[in-house]
Structure formats: structure tokens, C-alpha cells
Scaffold this active site. Structure first.
Site, PDB file in Angstrom:
ATOM      1  CB  CYS A 260      -0.902   0.017   1.387  1.00 20.02           C
ATOM      2  SG  CYS A 260      -2.027   1.504   1.332  1.00 20.02           S
ATOM      3  CG  ASN A 273      -0.211  -8.454  -1.393  1.00 21.82           C
ATOM      4  OD1 ASN A 273       0.086  -7.203  -1.903  1.00 21.82           O
ATOM      5  ND2 ASN A 273      -1.291  -8.304  -0.725  1.00 21.82           N
TER       6      ASN A 273
END
Ligand code: HMG
Ligand code: MG
Length: 309
Positions: A260, A273
Site C-alpha cells: 500500500c 503480498n
């Protein structure tokens, strides 16, 4: 018969939202197509967020148009929506796909996102936790009216890059409020990959507690999904403990892309991720089934990594 575990690939969204380079829409469409061929259950295709905040995903509507024809049966397409404006864009995309291509529903699910930490909530969505949750009050029923499922993300479930440690009860309180508003799914986000099996267990237990006895509006029982970033190499250990606790739905990102943009600090860039390949392997080694075609996932992962090389 071993239990089937659900995999969502978030690479076109979480994978590309923080990159310096803006990936051309046709290349994103190719990524979606390759990930689809890998037979994931869901693809988080993009976000209908402010392009001032995330210019990398400013082409969400155009991308959905490019992937309309190839969607096929069985896969769920989803997109992030931070507010009513985002939901209206998603509804518009579906209307166009219906009118022009006869597709009943191109986007199946929208994902709202809140945080369990105030500092991150302000940085990421320009509102306190309360203000952000209020934005979803009218949004979730309208999404349901349009046949869209709603995923409710909660970020910083273990630690916030600005506020430090986050308590499981703080996560549980946001979870309860999302469920009260009608969210069909909770997605627990370890935004900066801080979790270990020891720290994530009480958070998962708290979320399971808050989910108990809930039936969602139009769909099945609300599900619990885990969204891990993999900074310190603990993500697969967290998947294993989550499986033991009964979690049957996970997010991964082809090629391990991700992060993010509003979780980066001056000294640390937001981490990627857990890669969908590692996720799939961890789930299978733990004795569960997934729908993944491993050769196709390898191809998608190579392509994803190459996009940013
Ligand atoms: P704001 O600046 O307070 O909103 O941002 P605003 O209402 O004042 O609008 C500002 C401008 O954006 C206006 O344009 C609006 O029209 C426009 P202007 O009038 O100045 O030309 N705008 C929009 N445009 C398109 N689509 C929209 C939209 N909304 C407003 N939906 C806002 C508030 C929430 C919009 C902003 O903070 C935002 O977009 N934030 C998104 C940040 C983001 O996408 N972060 C990454 C996703 S979350 C994540 O990665 C975590 C996760 O992976 C889980 C985990 O790992 O923990 C999910
Ligand atoms: Mg994330």
C-alpha cells in the site's frame, strides 16, 4: 475428502498500486487473463479510488472493459471502492458490460477498506476510523441492491507503520461494525507483514468470535479471508496457523508484487503480498485442496514479475 481453500489473486490491484511506473492497461489486462487461466477463485482487478491518490489505478474502468470478453465462468472479479463515488463507477462498468456485451455481472464483488489504526486510516483514506466506516453505511446496501457482494478489509491487524502495535479487540470492533453494516466477508490485512503465528492467532480468534452466528443479507454466511504481506518471511507460517484455526480463504499476489503506497514510511517501503505460488504451495502442503493450475500460475507469476523488472 480434504477441504477446499479459496484463493484470491490481488496482483493487478495491490500488486501495481504502489509502483513508480504506471503499467499500461493492456499489460494489466494480460496479467488478469494469465491469473484467470491459473484458475484462482477471485481476481481483485483494480480500485475505483481517487486517481489523485492512486494514479497507478486510474484506468480501472478501461481495464474492466478490456477483460470483459475473456471473463468466463466460475471466477469472481472484484474491485476496491472507498466511497459512494467508487461504487457508482463499479455499477456503471457492470451496466455497460450488460448493455454492450450481454454479461449479467462483470464485477461480482466490491471491497470497502477500513483500518484498525487511526493514523493509517487518516493516511490512507483521509478520515478517522469512524468517518471512513460512515462512508459505507449507504454504500453496502446499494451494492447489495445491485447484486454485488461486499468484502470488508481491515488493515493493520497486528501493527500500524505509524501507531505501532494494534490490539485484537480494536480489529474486532471494526469487524463487528462492518458486519453490522452488512459486509459479506471480512478480510484481515497484515498491511506491513508484521504478523507472526503468535501475534496473528488472537486476531483470527477475535474475528471468528465476531463472525459467530451472523448471516449476511443475500449471500451465504460471511466468510473470513486473510491478506498477508510478506516482509519477514512469516506469511506462510501465518497461513498454516490460520488453516488450523479454520480460515479457508486467502489473498496472494502473482509474483509477490504489492504494497500500500500509504503504508510506506521514510525508512521502509510497504512490502509485497505473499506470492500466490507460495500461498498455494503452503495450503497444499498442509493437506488442503485449491483449484490452482500450477503451470499456469507459474506463467502468470513470471509475467507479473517481468512487468516491473
Ligand atoms: P479525499 O481527498 O478526502 O476525497 O480522499 P474528496 O472527496 O475530497 O475527493 C478528492 C478528489 O478525488 C476529488 O476530485 C474527487 O472527485 C475525487 P477533484 O474534485 O479534486 O477533482 N474522488 C474520486 N475520484 C474517483 N473515484 C473515487 C473518488 N473519490 C473521490 N472513488 C479518498 C478520500 C477515500 C477518495 C482517498 O483517500 C482515496 O482514494 N484513498 C484510496 C487510497 C488507496 O487506494 N490505498 C490503497 C488501497 S488500501 C490497501 O492497499 C490495504 C489493503 O491491501 C489491505 C492491507 O494490506 O492492509 C486493502
Ligand atoms: Mg494489501
Amino acid at each position: 475428502m480434504t477441504s477446499r481453500v479459496r484463493i484470491t489473486d490481488v496482483s493487478p490491484r495491490d500488486g501495481l498500486q504502489a509502483e513508480k511506473a504506471i503499467v499500461p492497461t493492456v499489460d494489466k489486462a494480460r496479467l488478469v487473463e494469465l491469473v484467470r487461466r491459473a484458475n484462482v477463485d477471485e481476481i481483485e482487478v483494480s480500485s475505483f479510488v481517487s486517481p489523485k491518490w492512486v494514479p497507478q489505478l486510474g484506468d480501472a474502468s478501461g481495464l474492466f472493459e478490456l477483460v470483459t470478453q475473456s471473463k468466463g465462468e466460475g471466477v469472481c472479479y472484484s474491485a476496491l471502492v472507498p466511497n459512494m463515488r467508487g461504487l457508482e463507477s463499479a455499477i456503471e462498468v457492470n451496466k455497460r458490460a450488460r448493455e454492450q456485451n450481454g454479461i449479467e455481472r462483470l464485477i461480482d464483488k466490491v471491497s470497502v477498506f477500513a483500518a484498525a489504526s487511526e493514523a493509517f486510516s487518516l493516511k490512507n483514506t483521509n478520515g478517522t476510523i469512524d468517518e471512513v466506516l460512515k462512508r459505507f453505511e449507504g454504500l453496502i446496501p446499494l451494492a447489495h441492491e445491485h447484486g454485488l457482494m461486499v468484502r470488508g478489509y481491515i488493515s493493520c491487524i497486528v501493527r500500524c507503520p505509524f501507531d505501532g502495535d494494534v490490539s485484537p479487540v480494536a480489529v474486532g470492533d471494526v469487524a463487528s461494525r462492518l458486519l453490522d453494516m452488512g459486509a459479506d466477508e471480512l478480510d484481515l490485512g497484515d498491511t506491513i507483514g508484521a504478523a507472526t503465528p503468535e501475534t496473528i492467532e488472537p486476531v483470527i480468534m477475535e474475528a471468528i468470535d465476531r463472525l459467530e452466528g451472523r448471516a449476511s443479507n443475500d449471500f451465504d454466511e460471511p466468510t473470513l479471508t486473510l491478506h498477508l504481506h510478506d516482509t519477514f518471511g512469516h506469511a506462510s507460517d501465518c497461513v498454516r496457523i490460520a488453516l488450523e484455526l479454520g480460515v479457508r480463504s486467502f489473498d496472494g499476489s502473482a509474483g509477490g508484487l504489492g504494497g500500500c503506497p500509504y503504508a510506506s514510511t521514510e525508512t521502509a517501503r510497504a512490502p509485497g503480498n505473499i506470492s500466490t505460488m507460495l500461498l498455494n504451495q503452503t495450503i497444499r502442503e498442509a493437506g488442503f485442496r485449491t483449484g490452482i493450475d500450477e503451470a499456469a500460475l507459474f506463467e502468470a507469476s513470471e509475467y507479473a514479475a517481468g512487468l516491473l523488472a
